[in-house]
Scaffold this active site. Structure first.
Site, PDB file in Angstrom:
ATOM      1  N   HIS A 122       6.821   1.464   9.493  1.00  0.00           N
ATOM      2  CA  HIS A 122       5.532   1.020   8.975  1.00  0.00           C
ATOM      3  C   HIS A 122       4.798   0.313  10.105  1.00  0.00           C
ATOM      4  O   HIS A 122       4.352  -0.827   9.966  1.00  0.00           O
ATOM      5  CB  HIS A 122       5.713   0.111   7.752  1.00  0.00           C
ATOM      6  CG  HIS A 122       5.038   0.649   6.527  1.00  0.00           C
ATOM      7  ND1 HIS A 122       4.402  -0.141   5.597  1.00  0.00           N
ATOM      8  CD2 HIS A 122       4.863   1.917   6.085  1.00  0.00           C
ATOM      9  CE1 HIS A 122       3.904   0.610   4.631  1.00  0.00           C
ATOM     10  NE2 HIS A 122       4.160   1.866   4.910  1.00  0.00           N
ATOM     11  N   ASN A 123       4.666   1.025  11.218  1.00  0.00           N
ATOM     12  CA  ASN A 123       4.150   0.424  12.447  1.00  0.00           C
ATOM     13  C   ASN A 123       2.666   0.089  12.367  1.00  0.00           C
ATOM     14  O   ASN A 123       2.255  -1.054  12.564  1.00  0.00           O
ATOM     15  CB  ASN A 123       4.404   1.358  13.632  1.00  0.00           C
ATOM     16  CG  ASN A 123       5.879   1.667  13.818  1.00  0.00           C
ATOM     17  OD1 ASN A 123       6.742   0.916  13.386  1.00  0.00           O
ATOM     18  ND2 ASN A 123       6.172   2.784  14.459  1.00  0.00           N
ATOM     19  N   ARG A 145      12.846   2.445  -2.287  1.00  0.00           N
ATOM     20  CA  ARG A 145      12.609   3.503  -3.286  1.00  0.00           C
ATOM     21  C   ARG A 145      13.226   4.824  -2.857  1.00  0.00           C
ATOM     22  O   ARG A 145      13.729   5.592  -3.688  1.00  0.00           O
ATOM     23  CB  ARG A 145      11.110   3.669  -3.544  1.00  0.00           C
ATOM     24  CG  ARG A 145      10.494   2.537  -4.334  1.00  0.00           C
ATOM     25  CD  ARG A 145       9.114   2.898  -4.854  1.00  0.00           C
ATOM     26  NE  ARG A 145       8.196   3.256  -3.795  1.00  0.00           N
ATOM     27  CZ  ARG A 145       7.538   2.396  -3.039  1.00  0.00           C
ATOM     28  NH1 ARG A 145       7.716   1.096  -3.209  1.00  0.00           N
ATOM     29  NH2 ARG A 145       6.700   2.807  -2.100  1.00  0.00           N
ATOM     30  N   TYR A 156       5.421  16.509  10.031  1.00  0.00           N
ATOM     31  CA  TYR A 156       6.177  16.586  11.288  1.00  0.00           C
ATOM     32  C   TYR A 156       5.780  17.810  12.119  1.00  0.00           C
ATOM     33  O   TYR A 156       6.615  18.459  12.738  1.00  0.00           O
ATOM     34  CB  TYR A 156       7.688  16.602  11.006  1.00  0.00           C
ATOM     35  CG  TYR A 156       8.210  15.371  10.317  1.00  0.00           C
ATOM     36  CD1 TYR A 156       8.227  14.153  10.975  1.00  0.00           C
ATOM     37  CD2 TYR A 156       8.664  15.414   9.000  1.00  0.00           C
ATOM     38  CE1 TYR A 156       8.692  13.002  10.354  1.00  0.00           C
ATOM     39  CE2 TYR A 156       9.132  14.270   8.367  1.00  0.00           C
ATOM     40  CZ  TYR A 156       9.146  13.066   9.047  1.00  0.00           C
ATOM     41  OH  TYR A 156       9.599  11.932   8.439  1.00  0.00           O
ATOM     42  N   LYS A 171      18.719   5.621   5.005  1.00  0.00           N
ATOM     43  CA  LYS A 171      17.585   6.169   5.739  1.00  0.00           C
ATOM     44  C   LYS A 171      16.818   5.018   6.392  1.00  0.00           C
ATOM     45  O   LYS A 171      16.863   3.878   5.925  1.00  0.00           O
ATOM     46  CB  LYS A 171      16.661   6.942   4.787  1.00  0.00           C
ATOM     47  CG  LYS A 171      15.506   7.678   5.456  1.00  0.00           C
ATOM     48  CD  LYS A 171      14.631   8.346   4.403  1.00  0.00           C
ATOM     49  CE  LYS A 171      13.459   9.078   5.032  1.00  0.00           C
ATOM     50  NZ  LYS A 171      12.558   9.648   3.996  1.00  0.00           N
ATOM     51  N   ASP A 215       9.818   9.675  -5.242  1.00  0.00           N
ATOM     52  CA  ASP A 215       9.039   8.475  -4.966  1.00  0.00           C
ATOM     53  C   ASP A 215       7.608   8.852  -4.608  1.00  0.00           C
ATOM     54  O   ASP A 215       7.364   9.851  -3.927  1.00  0.00           O
ATOM     55  CB  ASP A 215       9.712   7.732  -3.799  1.00  0.00           C
ATOM     56  CG  ASP A 215       8.813   6.684  -3.170  1.00  0.00           C
ATOM     57  OD1 ASP A 215       8.114   5.989  -3.918  1.00  0.00           O
ATOM     58  OD2 ASP A 215       8.825   6.578  -1.933  1.00  0.00           O
ATOM     59  N   HIS A 242       2.685  12.360   9.772  1.00  0.00           N
ATOM     60  CA  HIS A 242       3.551  11.502   8.982  1.00  0.00           C
ATOM     61  C   HIS A 242       4.270  12.274   7.885  1.00  0.00           C
ATOM     62  O   HIS A 242       5.426  11.988   7.557  1.00  0.00           O
ATOM     63  CB  HIS A 242       2.727  10.368   8.365  1.00  0.00           C
ATOM     64  CG  HIS A 242       3.547   9.271   7.773  1.00  0.00           C
ATOM     65  ND1 HIS A 242       4.182   8.311   8.530  1.00  0.00           N
ATOM     66  CD2 HIS A 242       3.858   8.985   6.485  1.00  0.00           C
ATOM     67  CE1 HIS A 242       4.839   7.482   7.733  1.00  0.00           C
ATOM     68  NE2 HIS A 242       4.648   7.865   6.487  1.00  0.00           N
ATOM     69  N   GLY A 297      15.550  10.625   8.610  1.00  0.00           N
ATOM     70  CA  GLY A 297      14.910   9.515   9.296  1.00  0.00           C
ATOM     71  C   GLY A 297      13.408   9.661   9.263  1.00  0.00           C
ATOM     72  O   GLY A 297      12.823  10.108   8.270  1.00  0.00           O
ATOM     73  N   ASP A 356      17.584   8.117  12.124  1.00  0.00           N
ATOM     74  CA  ASP A 356      16.831   7.650  13.288  1.00  0.00           C
ATOM     75  C   ASP A 356      15.361   7.470  12.967  1.00  0.00           C
ATOM     76  O   ASP A 356      14.819   8.065  12.049  1.00  0.00           O
ATOM     77  CB  ASP A 356      16.986   8.608  14.476  1.00  0.00           C
ATOM     78  CG  ASP A 356      16.557  10.024  14.153  1.00  0.00           C
ATOM     79  OD1 ASP A 356      15.459  10.232  13.609  1.00  0.00           O
ATOM     80  OD2 ASP A 356      17.329  10.956  14.440  1.00  0.00           O
ATOM     81  N   SER A 392       7.509   8.578  14.093  1.00  0.00           N
ATOM     82  CA  SER A 392       6.263   7.801  14.159  1.00  0.00           C
ATOM     83  C   SER A 392       5.632   8.053  15.521  1.00  0.00           C
ATOM     84  O   SER A 392       6.127   7.561  16.539  1.00  0.00           O
ATOM     85  CB  SER A 392       6.542   6.314  13.957  1.00  0.00           C
ATOM     86  OG  SER A 392       5.354   5.558  14.132  1.00  0.00           O
TER      87      SER A 392
END
Length: 773
Positions: free
Chosen positions: A112-113, A133, A61, A108, A286, A58, A555, A518, A558
């Site tokens: 939040h799956n 944010r 990457y 962007k 943030d 997360h 982007g 994306d 996930s």
């Protein structure tokens, strides 16, 4: 070896780091050995937690960076009039694109799956809060939201529970903070059962000189914590989002954050006011995924400095929190701000005005270390860049799934083609499916008129808002697209198709596409078949972006989106922003008056593979995704925009899921009393079901006034665009279809079709006897 740090003030944290503990933190044994090499010693538990969240997929990457490099991050065109990239992908919290006149947009999309599966309301709400944010951290004022949602079929009680929670969470946060939600896309398919996708997008506007960066620079500059106090919610949220959902995932409820949109509204206004004070803010970040950990190390890494913070100074809403909890908490509505030394009073006065915390918790240091103190003891000490730039990078094995060879060779010969009676019964069945039916049950829960700038509300090809920038107005269009069925059956074509449809939707709204963000939703990348679909989808997206000269400004990735049956369909979601020059060029998909001529651009569809028709009518997921000719798409889009600007287009609507007849009906569903007379004559040998319900790409329906029909068709021919009139708008409220040279007639009542379409979701969500959950 370096000297070990002193014992942590909380005895609970003074554990021996065992292989089991390393595994529980989602780290591989070889990754743990790399941590030891970086530190020159064994990490303590707080440091292990810090590395685990920063090296999670997360945040780092690590499984996707190699593919993300395929995306163009700037325009190939030199000195473009608009669309120049001001902040590139990966540089900051969000990308920034020039829209002319010294103004820009920051936008962007984020997922939040997993949190939305465990706690649908809070998971979706905090997804919205987090993406907002990201935008105002850049110095931009948010002006619109969209979302892309994927669920299982609504026949499932669990899915209905998830839909209720997610939609109400999105509505609650956006409505309370006062940002219009102008649409998006929603799809229902069994592959998302047990793993919904909740992707939230936000866009904001700012002047070029308002762009803020997230870098800690200037030795001695104070580091401020601003916003809500820290609690134990969201602990390990980044790591939670980097593993598969299982039956035990409900036990991860502490990893789901709790949001407060009213607090965020105060934070938004306070931050924007603070950033308007000249030269006060050095850097701002943030506290999103990984919370205080991420904001601290990322600002230091970008600034190539060190940073030291004291956790005793961090505002806390719970007693007895230890260093592990404070550093890894993902409590919402918090920011980290670096300000100029000697100007502390200015930031404190701003936040006191808004009744928010603004507490100095540290300072920028020489060197490259991130040092964390708690109760007078150093509890973490590591190079900041080791958490960001030295995360592992993997090149995963990719193997084409065996089923693709079978599906690519599929032919529809075994299926009986439709006759006129089959056509008559099929159209209502398609309109009744929630994927193709009306989304009013969802959209009416969103406030899309707040801020009084919405020009095109949810329900058309793209949402449009008007923003006042200086003394002029700008019209911004936003569209979201992504087709998991296409990517499952042919990930490369699916990737190309997602981008092509999104740009086509913008053209139908009168907008020139500027840039893309994306959200790449896939399964476990350690599975070669999953990684193949990931790689090929990204390759398709990248090729399409290069063809359109549309840069990718950032982007989210996930991964690990899996349920008990396996991985979800590969679902890359793209969100593209476009610019409309004048208010008179804003175009919707709805016919207005009887007599308008209906022109089809691109010719009749002729592909059946991967269609919703095959799924809904025959229960099949077979064939290849429709092919896309990007040069034809570009030519057609440019022609359409020219005709819109010439004032010859009343309405425009692309053909997508459901095919030709579904798209025609959708053009009638805004103004009551209208109907259509349509004539379709497929070429000999063409299947009728593929013609009427196939989803061939590069097709656009346009409504023109009779006086402009000849000029429109003449211009199309001159431009090398295939176009032909297929019907006319009527005032009898009937949808009349003539088939073939014999003109076999099929009739529907538009109001019957409208009722079926409008109630497709509502009737499933409000079944008699259903216990509301």
């Amino acid at each position: 070896m370096s000297t070990a740090l002193p014992p942590n003030p909380d005895p609970v944290l003074n554990k021996v780091i065992t292989p089991e503990l390393v595994e529980q933190h989602g780290l591989l044994p070889e990754e743990y050995q790399t941590i030891i090499r970086i530190l020159g010693r064994e990490p303590n538990l707080t440091e292990l937690g810090i590395f685990s969240v920063m090296w999670s997929e997360h945040c780092s990457y690590k499984n996707s960076r190699v593919l993300l490099k395929l995306f163009p991050n700037d325009k190939a065109e030199e000195n473009p009039e608009v669309g120049r990239v001001l902040v590139k992908a990966g540089e900051e919290n969000a990308g920034v694109i020039d829209i002319g006149g010294g103004w820009a947009v920051a936008f962007k999309i984020e997922s939040h799956n997993h949190p939305s599966f465990v706690e649908p309301f809070e998971g979706a709400a905090t997804g919205v809060g987090g993406i907002i944010r990201d935008i105002f951290t850049m110095g931009a004022r948010p002006v619109l939201l969209t979302n892309s949602l994927r669920f299982g079929e609504l026949e499932s009680a669990e899915v209905r529970h998830l839909v209720r929670g997610v939609v109400s969470g999105i509505a609650h946060y956006g409505n309370c903070i006062g940002i219009p939600n102008i649409g998006g896309d929603i799809n229902f398919d069994p592959c998302y059962e047990g793993n919904p996708l909740v992707n939230a997008q936000c866009l904001g506007i700012l002047r070029h000189d308002q762009i803020k960066r997230g870098a800690a620079s200037g030795t001695g500059n104070p580091v401020y914590y601003v916003g809500a106090p820290t609690g134990r919610d969201g602990l390990g949220g980044a790591s939670f989002a980097s593993r598969e959902l299982t039956e035990e995932s409900q036990a991860d409820r502490p990893a789901v954050q709790k949001g407060d949109p009213f607090m965020e509204k105060l934070l938004l206004e306070a931050c924007l006011e603070m950033m308007e004070i000249p030269d006060l803010v050095v850097g701002i970040q943030d506290m999103g995924a990984a919370g205080l950990t991420c904001s601290t190390c990322e600002t230091a890494s970008r600034g190539e400095t060190g940073i030291e913070i004291d956790l005793d100074l961090v505002p806390q809403r719970e007693t007895g929190m230890n260093s592990y909890e404070i550093m890894l908490s993902e409590s919402q509505e918090r920011m980290l701000v670096i300000v100029k030394k000697g100007r502390e009073q200015e930031i404190e006065e701003v936040f006191e005005k808004w009744d928010l915390h603004a507490v100095q918790v540290g300072q920028v240091m020489d060197g490259d270390r991130m040092v964390v103190r708690h109760r007078g003891v150093v509890v973490a000490d590591m190079p900041a860049r080791s958490l960001t730039d030295e995360a592992p990078l993997y090149h995963r094995e990719a193997v084409q799934p065996a089923y693709m060879k079978t599906t690519w060779n599929w032919q529809p010969d075994a299926l009986a083609d439709l006759d006129s009676e089959g056509v008559k019964s099929t159209l209502p069945k398609l309109l009744d499916h929630p994927t193709l039916g009306g989304k009013q049950w969802v959209w009416r829960q969103y406030d899309h008129m707040v801020m009084a700038g919405t020009v095109v509300a949810p329900g058309s090809d793209a949402g449009v808002v008007c923003v006042h920038v200086g003394d002029e107005k700008k019209y911004l269009a936003m569209a979201n697209d992504g087709n998991g069925r296409y990517c499952c059956l042919d990930p490369y074509r699916g990737g190309v198709g997602a981008m092509a449809e999104c740009v086509r939707n913008l053209a139908c709204s009168g907008a020139r596409a500027l840039a893309m963000t994306d959200n790449l939703n896939f399964g476990n990348p350690n599975k070669p078949e999953v990684f193949y679909t990931f790689r090929e989808s990204v390759r398709g997206l990248a090729d399409a972006c290069n063809a359109y000269d549309i840069p990718v400004t950032g982007g989210n990735v996930s991964l690990y989106n899996e349920n008990q049956a396996g991985a979800i369909d590969p679902t890359p979601v793209v969100s593209v922003v476009g610019l409309i020059e004048e208010s008179g060029h804003v175009t919707r998909q709805f016919c207005r008056d009887p007599g308008e001529k209906l022109v089809l651009i691109g010719g009749l569809p002729d592909e059946l593979g991967a269609s919703q028709y095959l799924k809904i009518i025959h229960g099949l997921k077979v064939g290849r995704a429709p092919k896309v000719d990007l040069e034809v798409e570009k030519t057609q889009n440019a022609f359409l925009l020219t005709e819109i600007r010439a004032g010859r287009v009343v309405a425009a609507h692309d053909l997508s899921e459901g095919g030709l007849l579904v798209a025609l009906v959708e053009m009638l569903l805004d103004t009551g009393g209208l109907g259509m007379d349509i004539k379709v004559d497929p070429e000999p040998g063409r299947r009728l079901d593929a013609t009427l319900f196939g989803e061939s790409q590069g097709r656009i329906l346009v409504s023109v006034e009779p006086v402009h029909e000849e000029a429109f068709l003449t211009a199309a021919e001159a431009g090398g665009v295939i176009a032909g009139t297929i019907g006319v708008v009527t005032d009898d409220g009937r949808f009349n279809l003539g088939l073939g040279s014999d003109n076999v007639a099929v009739h529907w009542t538009v109001e019957d079709l409208r009722e079926t379409w409008e109630k497709s979701i509502e009737k499933r969500m409000e079944r008699p006897g259903l216990v509301q959950t």
